[in-house]
Design an enzyme around this catalytic site. Structure first.
Site, PDB file in Angstrom:
ATOM      1  N   ASP A   1       0.953  -1.063   0.211  1.00 10.29           N
ATOM      2  CA  ASP A   1      -0.002   0.301   0.073  1.00 10.29           C
ATOM      3  C   ASP A   1       0.771   1.330  -0.063  1.00 10.29           C
ATOM      4  OD1 ASP A   1      -2.369   1.475   0.165  1.00 10.29           O
ATOM      5  OD2 ASP A   1      -3.014   0.901   2.207  1.00 10.29           O
TER       6      ASP A   1
ATOM      7  N   HIS B   1       2.990   2.910  -8.798  1.00 12.19           N
ATOM      8  CA  HIS B   1       2.912   1.219  -9.139  1.00 12.19           C
ATOM      9  C   HIS B   1       4.035   0.782  -9.699  1.00 12.19           C
ATOM     10  CE1 HIS B   1      -1.458   1.894  -7.602  1.00 12.19           C
ATOM     11  NE2 HIS B   1      -1.643   2.337  -8.795  1.00 12.19           N
TER      12      HIS B   1
ATOM     13  N   LEU C   1      10.199 -21.305  -4.286  1.00 13.88           N
ATOM     14  CA  LEU C   1       9.419 -20.284  -3.741  1.00 13.88           C
ATOM     15  C   LEU C   1       8.294 -20.085  -4.388  1.00 13.88           C
ATOM     16  CD1 LEU C   1       8.952 -17.561  -2.077  1.00 13.88           C
ATOM     17  CD2 LEU C   1      10.047 -16.303  -3.896  1.00 13.88           C
TER      18      LEU C   1
HETATM   19  C1  FPP Z   1      -2.020   0.187  -3.351  1.00 15.94           C
HETATM   20  O1  FPP Z   1      -1.436   1.363  -3.562  1.00 15.94           O
HETATM   21  C2  FPP Z   1      -1.513  -0.753  -4.589  1.00 15.94           C
HETATM   22  C3  FPP Z   1      -2.231  -1.155  -5.659  1.00 15.94           C
HETATM   23  C4  FPP Z   1      -3.506  -1.085  -5.678  1.00 15.94           C
HETATM   24  C5  FPP Z   1      -1.453  -1.997  -6.568  1.00 15.94           C
HETATM   25  C6  FPP Z   1      -0.303  -2.603  -5.969  1.00 15.94           C
HETATM   26  C7  FPP Z   1       0.393  -3.000  -7.448  1.00 15.94           C
HETATM   27  C8  FPP Z   1       1.806  -3.039  -7.593  1.00 15.94           C
HETATM   28  C9  FPP Z   1       2.752  -2.911  -6.499  1.00 15.94           C
HETATM   29  C10 FPP Z   1       2.491  -3.039  -8.974  1.00 15.94           C
HETATM   30  C11 FPP Z   1       1.934  -4.243  -9.498  1.00 15.94           C
HETATM   31  C12 FPP Z   1       2.235  -5.434  -8.851  1.00 15.94           C
HETATM   32  C13 FPP Z   1       2.595  -6.889  -9.879  1.00 15.94           C
HETATM   33  C14 FPP Z   1       2.805  -8.015  -9.013  1.00 15.94           C
HETATM   34  C15 FPP Z   1       2.228  -6.532 -11.033  1.00 15.94           C
HETATM   35  P1  FPP Z   1      -2.426   2.720  -3.754  1.00 15.94           P
HETATM   36  O2  FPP Z   1      -2.587   2.796  -5.210  1.00 15.94           O
HETATM   37  O3  FPP Z   1      -3.560   2.349  -3.014  1.00 15.94           O
HETATM   38  O4  FPP Z   1      -1.683   3.759  -2.984  1.00 15.94           O
HETATM   39  P2  FPP Z   1      -2.351   4.960  -1.952  1.00 15.94           P
HETATM   40  O5  FPP Z   1      -3.275   4.250  -0.818  1.00 15.94           O
HETATM   41  O6  FPP Z   1      -1.128   5.662  -1.359  1.00 15.94           O
HETATM   42  O7  FPP Z   1      -3.078   5.946  -2.943  1.00 15.94           O
END
Ligand code: FPP
Length: 272
Positions: A35, A52, A146
């Protein structure tokens, strides 16, 4: 067992932190709620997708660390069912990023003998992303060093509903009788079947919620919440999380005396 205060540990190098971990007290399975990507980008005046994209580097770090330490399972929450409510442009870009990640990473996953699996209602993904998910699952299916599980269009309640539905079908078909239904049997219908329950859940960015992630599997899991945003959460931060985990006493409902009589019971057991 970890020695030194958290502040003292922070100043150690990755190699020193790694050397100080007790190998027999490492988690078998780490689950992560990644997050804070959006906030990481906003702090830099960048579009959310930059967060991301940077977050992928942290995913790589976690895979490498688990592999180096002999941790057999890593489960990451990449896209929740609730994430479909985000703006279409962000959803589309995330799906493209997933596809690109799988294309880029396939060789590395093979080289690292890492089995990739997706959990969640993956058939709701765009066709081309789903095709890559299936391809990488197929091409890594024989590895066991893994187990990388990526939750995509995932919700913990839906997972339990889907499991109960399939169990009810088996009862209806006569292959299962209701008196045989217990925790182990139900567990066999979950998408994580075959993996041990996570010993450690990490959530970044200062939020302290489970957010519908692995609701069944997290029953006895140790929680580690850190204010660090996901793109900043790298090997050093994960090593600190592991030290924090190793300071904890996992009792699984038992008394302290029972545990000191049978120290082997400390890790990886699931009991009330
Ligand atoms: C939450 O941050 C993150 C996500 C919803 C997406 C997570 C995705 C990745 C780390 C990259 C993709 C991973 C793979 C394996 C392809 P947020 O957008 O909610 O952040 P915020 O709360 O600061 O807005």
């Amino acid at each position: 067992m970890t020695k030194g205060t958290a502040t003292e540990l922070e100043h150690l190098s990755d190699g020193e932190l790694q050397a100080l971990l007790a190998p027999d007290l490492l988690p078998h399975h780490i689950a992560i709620i990644m997050d804070g990507n959006g906030r990481w980008a906003a702090q830099r005046g960048l579009p959310r997708m930059a967060g991301h994209t940077e977050g992928i580097k942290s995913v790589r770090d976690m895979i490498d660390l688990c592999r180096d330490l002999g941790i057999k399972a890593l489960t990451i929450y990449a896209f929740s069912q609730e994430n479909w409510k985000r703006p279409a442009a962000e959803i589309n870009a995330l799906m493209l990023l997933l596809e690109r990640y799988l294309q880029m990473e396939l060789e590395a996953l093979i080289e690292k003998e890492t089995r990739f699996r997706a959990i969640g209602r993956v058939t709701t993904l765009p066709e081309s992303a789903l095709a890559w998910v299936r391809k990488v699952e197929r091409e890594t299916a024989h590895f066991d060093r893994l187990n990388l599980t990526v939750a995509l269009s995932y919700g913990g309640r839906s997972e339990i509903v889907d499991a109960v539905r399939r169990l009810a079908e088996d009862v209806h078909a006569g292959t299962v009788t209701p008196d045989r239904i217990d925790e182990d049997l139900l567990e066999g219908y979950l998408s994580t079947h075959g993996l041990p329950d996570p010993d450690l859940l990490i959530r970044t960015s200062g939020e302290t919620r489970i957010s519908n992630f692995l609701l069944w599997q997290l029953a006895y899991t140790e929680m580690y919440f850190t204010p660090t945003l996901w793109p900043d959460f790298r090997r050093h931060d994960a090593l600190l999380a592991l030290h924090d985990y190793q300071r904890r006493e996992r009792r699984f409902g038992q008394t302290r005396d029972q545990l000191s009589d049978h120290p082997d019971e400390r890790v990886g057991k699931r009991s009330a």
